[in-house]
Design an enzyme around this catalytic site. Structure first.
Site, short mmCIF file in Angstrom:
data_model
loop_
_atom_site.label_atom_id
_atom_site.label_comp_id
_atom_site.label_asym_id
_atom_site.label_seq_id
_atom_site.Cartn_x
_atom_site.Cartn_y
_atom_site.Cartn_z
N LEU A 33 0.97 -1.21 -0.15
CA LEU A 33 0.03 -0.03 -0.01
C LEU A 33 0.73 1.25 -0.14
O LEU A 33 1.89 1.44 0.55
CB LEU A 33 -0.80 0.12 1.22
CG LEU A 33 -1.97 -1.25 1.20
CD1 LEU A 33 -2.82 -0.86 2.52
CD2 LEU A 33 -2.98 -1.15 0.22
N HIS A 37 -3.20 4.16 -2.82
CA HIS A 37 -4.39 3.21 -2.59
C HIS A 37 -5.12 4.04 -1.21
O HIS A 37 -6.25 4.23 -1.07
CB HIS A 37 -3.64 2.11 -1.60
CG HIS A 37 -2.89 1.31 -2.75
ND1 HIS A 37 -1.72 0.68 -2.56
CD2 HIS A 37 -3.46 0.26 -4.12
CE1 HIS A 37 -1.17 0.09 -3.74
NE2 HIS A 37 -2.39 -0.27 -4.25
N GLN A 61 -4.45 -12.60 -13.25
CA GLN A 61 -3.99 -11.43 -14.19
C GLN A 61 -2.69 -10.96 -14.71
O GLN A 61 -2.54 -10.22 -15.10
CB GLN A 61 -4.85 -10.08 -13.49
CG GLN A 61 -3.88 -9.68 -12.29
CD GLN A 61 -4.54 -8.48 -11.50
OE1 GLN A 61 -5.75 -8.85 -11.15
NE2 GLN A 61 -4.22 -7.33 -11.66
N GLY A 148 -8.81 3.43 -9.03
CA GLY A 148 -7.87 4.77 -9.39
C GLY A 148 -8.01 4.77 -10.70
O GLY A 148 -7.83 4.06 -11.77
N GLN A 154 -8.23 -0.18 -16.93
CA GLN A 154 -8.99 -1.25 -16.08
C GLN A 154 -10.10 -0.53 -15.33
O GLN A 154 -11.03 -1.25 -15.29
CB GLN A 154 -7.82 -1.26 -14.95
CG GLN A 154 -8.65 -2.10 -13.51
CD GLN A 154 -7.37 -2.46 -12.62
OE1 GLN A 154 -6.77 -3.44 -12.53
NE2 GLN A 154 -7.23 -1.72 -11.35
P1 AMP Z 1 -2.91 -2.13 -7.43
O1 AMP Z 1 -3.06 -2.43 -5.70
O2 AMP Z 1 -2.29 -1.63 -7.98
O3 AMP Z 1 -3.62 -3.24 -8.08
O4 AMP Z 1 -4.17 -1.03 -7.16
C1 AMP Z 1 -5.02 -1.14 -6.56
C2 AMP Z 1 -5.90 0.23 -6.81
O5 AMP Z 1 -5.28 1.46 -6.37
C3 AMP Z 1 -6.29 0.56 -8.11
O6 AMP Z 1 -7.86 1.11 -8.16
C4 AMP Z 1 -5.40 1.43 -8.91
O7 AMP Z 1 -6.17 1.96 -9.80
C5 AMP Z 1 -5.33 2.31 -7.40
N1 AMP Z 1 -4.22 3.08 -7.51
C6 AMP Z 1 -2.98 2.31 -7.81
N2 AMP Z 1 -1.93 3.63 -7.61
C7 AMP Z 1 -2.74 4.64 -7.42
C8 AMP Z 1 -2.25 6.10 -7.76
N3 AMP Z 1 -0.88 6.21 -7.78
N4 AMP Z 1 -3.17 6.98 -7.30
C9 AMP Z 1 -4.62 6.65 -7.16
N5 AMP Z 1 -4.93 5.28 -7.11
C10 AMP Z 1 -4.03 4.31 -7.69
#
Ligand code: AMP
Length: 282
Positions: A33, A37, A61, A148, A154
């Site tokens: 995290l 996140h 994935q 995000g 996605q």
């Molecule tokens: P992940 O753990 O990379 O699968 O991301 C989980 C969620 O966090 C997804 O909805 C991502 O789009 C969002 N997320 C990842 N990086 C960022 C960021 N820099 N700013 C905002 N949301 C993010």
């Protein structure tokens, strides 16, 4: 804060909160995290009475085994971070809990939106994403799900899957959180060496160059070339794609584009594949 590892227990917990008439905010993640996140958690806390966050590195994935194995994992730290941020419960199932029979016999395969850009570079990626989120939304039940814009395609694919399958989630997109120099926060940034970290700025720089090109009245193709040139001028980076697309179809814009164009870029920096995007205007 509760830690839950069994799918049935997660379903029960969510049901219990709904029974108390609480609105559930759900933040699905793959852990490691960071402040990106946490911005989703903050948005969820603003709208929901109870916020659940999942941590699951979803093997379905990942096409590339090495990428899956090297994906950063730190559940202990994630639990502390989530608790400090106000998360009510973390769902962190083992792979065997989510996929007891190994590869599931049924998968959710998104339509055309999932076949282009990231879908073309990472075959099967969005089927993995759509399958795990369908399972997570089914277990969580009616909720507001916070995703995000960092993963712009996605977000579009998940909205489509939720619409097509009537999943009980209201998808809420949240803006990208960046480092001071513009690099979008990502769990994968942890894998960059100091030299690669510095080179990784080229993604955001490319997006700004594409934006400036459009602002000068140049065509989407010229803007794509401007983006590509920035990444290609960085010796540690290797461009995958630089694209200017319509925000909903994610297709190259026609003569009368619908909506504010979106610029998307994907590149390897050293061994790490990074993606980023921006709207054509801030
Ligand atoms: P992940 O753990 O990379 O699968 O991301 C989980 C969620 O966090 C997804 O909805 C991502 O789009 C969002 N997320 C990842 N990086 C960022 C960021 N820099 N700013 C905002 N949301 C993010």
């Amino acid at each position: 804060m509760e830690l839950i590892t069994e799918p049935a227990a997660w379903r029960r917990l969510a049901k219990e909160h709904r029974r108390r008439d609480e609105r559930i905010g759900f933040v699905p993640t793959m852990g490691a995290l960071h402040a990106g996140h946490l911005s989703l958690v903050e948005a969820a806390l603003g709208l929901a009475d109870f916020v659940g966050l999942s941590v699951f590195v979803n093997p379905l994935q990942f096409g590339d085994r090495a990428d899956l194995e090297q994906y950063p994992r730190d559940l202990e730290a994630d639990l502390k971070t989530a608790e400090a941020a106000g998360v009510g419960a973390v769902f962190a199932p083992a792979v065997e809990e989510m996929y007891p029979a190994g590869q599931p016999a049924t998968v959710v395969v998104p339509g055309p939106l999932g076949q282009i850009l990231e879908g073309a570079s990472r075959p099967g990626h969005f089927a993995g994403v759509a399958t795990v989120l369908t399972k997570l939304f089914s277990l969580t039940g009616p909720c507001a799900a916070f995703l995000g814009e960092k993963d712009f395609q996605q977000l579009a694919v998940v909205r489509q899957v939720v619409f097509d399958l009537d999943l009980p989630a209201e998808v809420i997109g949240c803006p990208t959180v960046r480092e001071r120099d513009g690099l979008a926060l990502s769990s994968r940034n942890r894998r960059l060496s100091p030299g690669e970290r510095s080179a990784a700025r080229c993604l955001h720089a490319a997006l700004l160059a594409g934006r400036a090109s459009l602002a000068r009245g140049e065509s989407p193709e010229e803007a794509e070339a401007a983006m590509a040139a920035v990444v290609e001028s960085e010796p540690l980076a290797r461009l995958d794609y630089a694209a200017v697309v319509e925000p909903e179809s994610l297709r190259s814009p026609g003569p009368a584009p619908a909506g504010l164009l979106r610029l998307l870029v994907a590149a390897f920096v050293g061994p790490v594949r990074l993606i980023d995007n921006l709207p054509a205007r801030s």
